[in-house]
Design an enzyme around this catalytic site. Sequence first.
Site, PDB file in Angstrom:
ATOM      1  N   HIS A   1      -7.331  -3.375   5.021  1.00  0.00           N
ATOM      2  CA  HIS A   1      -6.776  -2.015   4.945  1.00  0.00           C
ATOM      3  C   HIS A   1      -7.572  -1.180   3.957  1.00  0.00           C
ATOM      4  O   HIS A   1      -7.944  -0.035   4.230  1.00  0.00           O
ATOM      5  CB  HIS A   1      -5.303  -2.076   4.518  1.00  0.00           C
ATOM      6  N   ASN A   2      -7.846  -1.752   2.787  1.00  0.00           N
ATOM      7  CA  ASN A   2      -8.583  -1.008   1.766  1.00  0.00           C
ATOM      8  C   ASN A   2     -10.017  -0.737   2.192  1.00  0.00           C
ATOM      9  O   ASN A   2     -10.577   0.314   1.872  1.00  0.00           O
ATOM     10  CB  ASN A   2      -8.549  -1.772   0.448  1.00  0.00           C
TER      11      ASN A   2
ATOM     12  N   GLU B   1      -9.853   2.080   4.441  1.00  0.00           N
ATOM     13  CA  GLU B   1      -9.585   3.236   3.583  1.00  0.00           C
ATOM     14  C   GLU B   1     -10.888   3.786   3.007  1.00  0.00           C
ATOM     15  O   GLU B   1     -11.112   5.010   2.976  1.00  0.00           O
ATOM     16  CB  GLU B   1      -8.637   2.804   2.462  1.00  0.00           C
TER      17      GLU B   1
ATOM     18  N   SER C   1       0.832  -1.199   0.000  1.00  0.00           N
ATOM     19  CA  SER C   1       0.000   0.000   0.000  1.00  0.00           C
ATOM     20  C   SER C   1       0.865   1.246   0.000  1.00  0.00           C
ATOM     21  O   SER C   1       1.920   1.282   0.621  1.00  0.00           O
ATOM     22  CB  SER C   1      -0.917   0.021   1.230  1.00  0.00           C
TER      23      SER C   1
ATOM     24  N   LYS D   1      -4.279  -6.680   3.698  1.00  0.00           N
ATOM     25  CA  LYS D   1      -4.308  -5.588   2.717  1.00  0.00           C
ATOM     26  C   LYS D   1      -5.740  -5.310   2.283  1.00  0.00           C
ATOM     27  O   LYS D   1      -6.140  -4.149   2.095  1.00  0.00           O
ATOM     28  CB  LYS D   1      -3.452  -5.948   1.499  1.00  0.00           C
TER      29      LYS D   1
END
Length: 669
Positions: free
Chosen positions: A351-352, A355, A294, A348
């Site tokens: 995480h997105n 986000e 990222s 990940k």
Amino acid sequence: MSNCILVMGVSGCGKTTIGKQLAVKLNIPFLEGDDYHPEANVSKMKSGQSLNDDDRLPWLKNLAKAAQENESTGFVMACSALKGSYRNILKSLVNNELQIVFLDGNFETIKNRMEARAGHFMPAALLQSQFDTLEKPETNLQFDIGQAPDFIIKTILEKLKKEQLADIGIIGLGVMGKSLARNFASRNIPTAVYNVPFKGEENVVNDFVQKFPESNFLFGNDLSDFIKKIKTPRCVLLMIKSGEPVDEMIEKLLPHLEKEDMIIDAGNSLFKDSIRRFDYLKNKEIEFVGMGVSGGEEGALKGPSIMPAGSASAKNRLLPMLQKIAAIADEKPCVQWIGNDGAGHFVKMVHNGIEYADMQLLTEVYAIGKNILKFSNPQIADELEQWKSTLHNSYLLDITIDILRFEENGESLLEQILDVAGHKGTGLWTVKEALDLGVPIPTIGAAMDERILSSKKELRGKISKQLISNNTKESQREATSPLERGAPIGTGCVTPDTDNTPRLLSQPPLSRGDAPQLGGIKDLFLFARLIALAEGLDLIKTAAKKYDWKIDIAQVAQLWRGGCIIRSDMLKLVIEAFEKEPNAPHLFATKVFNDFIKEHPGNIAETFGEVSKAAVPIPALSAAMNYYKSLKINYLAINLIQAQRDYFGAHTYKRLDNKEQSFHTNWKK
């Protein structure tokens, strides 16, 4: 591995001159061997006495220690190392391959040089003893000292490049692949590059290599040639489109790979695909690492947040290399070995999802400031600028401020952008996996829903024009774009009039020079961001338990502190919370989170209540608040739902006074 070079020869042959210039060209440290002699050795040589093997042993150990301290970056060492046994001691204590440059010359030439130099402790009278001791090495990097230093340096560099093999090979020279390749090379990690020569991309590799000659990239004319440029056991990193292209590339690579070679998928792949690929390649004795990356183009180039997962042996080989290219935050590299098989891509993915929530929450703060408080975009930016000195300080806050201040032809570019947001799938995956795992993530889900809803532009336009409020205290208002009617955006079809405006938000429009105050919204926003994080981390904890990944939540928060899109000072709270209570079942259950709530006892709820009275949609803020309320309440009204299920489907229920037994009631009595 980095270049570790020993420039050797008798005293006066020019080792220091060549070594220093070579170190500058390679951008690695220079180590002067004479500086590591014990004082007793220096005194002995000054007195005209030759050193024996016992004298040289502590010196060689000092040199080996200096080499070990610098071998991660590489080094050039100028050292006589006259005997083969001396060189073997150095080689045995350095993990990297030690490349030897030998400077040779006749006795008279070197003696004249030594007599001409001043200030050195080694007298010319000892030169003969050095020639007597010298055992010439077997190396193809051998030069006569009569050759010009520039020629020697140029020849060394050419031979090193010709013989050099890459520590890692990167397939896929899109934006991220190019940036990662340059990042590796800038850390003195020899890197090979390859790009599938699709139509129109036949010259991508050559153009890239020629554009950055200082990186000394290795490359191949085809896949087979590219693989030969990588040291064994090989590390091949894929930065290509996720899905079938990854599987296709793996099949193309397999005929060229050997036992213990490693394939690293650094794209945005679905974690279940990574689990499947891990098992598939394990059976073929090939290592597979699913690695989340990222930070976008800039992060990939200057230091991303990296989330790798794979076997323990893969970790031992790959992690030291990744630590060199990762972002640094709180003096720690933003890379952690997440776990096995698909753990890296799962983290990940989450995480997105976080986000998405963070971006949506910022959008709602913008909508409140713009359409309720009537602030200009620069005024909102000025207010957000003040938030940077708090836990709000983050990458997304920074870019939002820049966007709010950006003008094109004297007008805000932001208000000329169509109100339709795209997505690439990772947010959707997060919501789907949460449903499968039975983990509520309403704030993240609301952010995903709003993006999907935004794509219904035509439908929203029709409904906006058709809906007319019957409330006499509200006035009709079309939610068309500012380009069509010059009005503030994002308010919906109606807004409360002045008499009905919430008191927190009842400030009049401000001039450009005034300093707007968003008051309690700052705390509400931070609260909602923490909730989105709590949702995501709860999802990671649940998945880790199911897949036996043994993920350390504090470490996950730490690797998100730098390089990635959601990097923020707010993560310090999360790190502190789970470092103090690593076994806490949820962020809300930690003392750190509860202390935060105690510091803002009524302000958050009061602010949310007042904002909710306006017509501006705040789906993520609402979802966050209701998630918190639902967890906080000991007894939910959802007992009615269970009764309804039992009524129409005989699904049974449990009682407060008997939680073990199931009951069914004939509700029609």
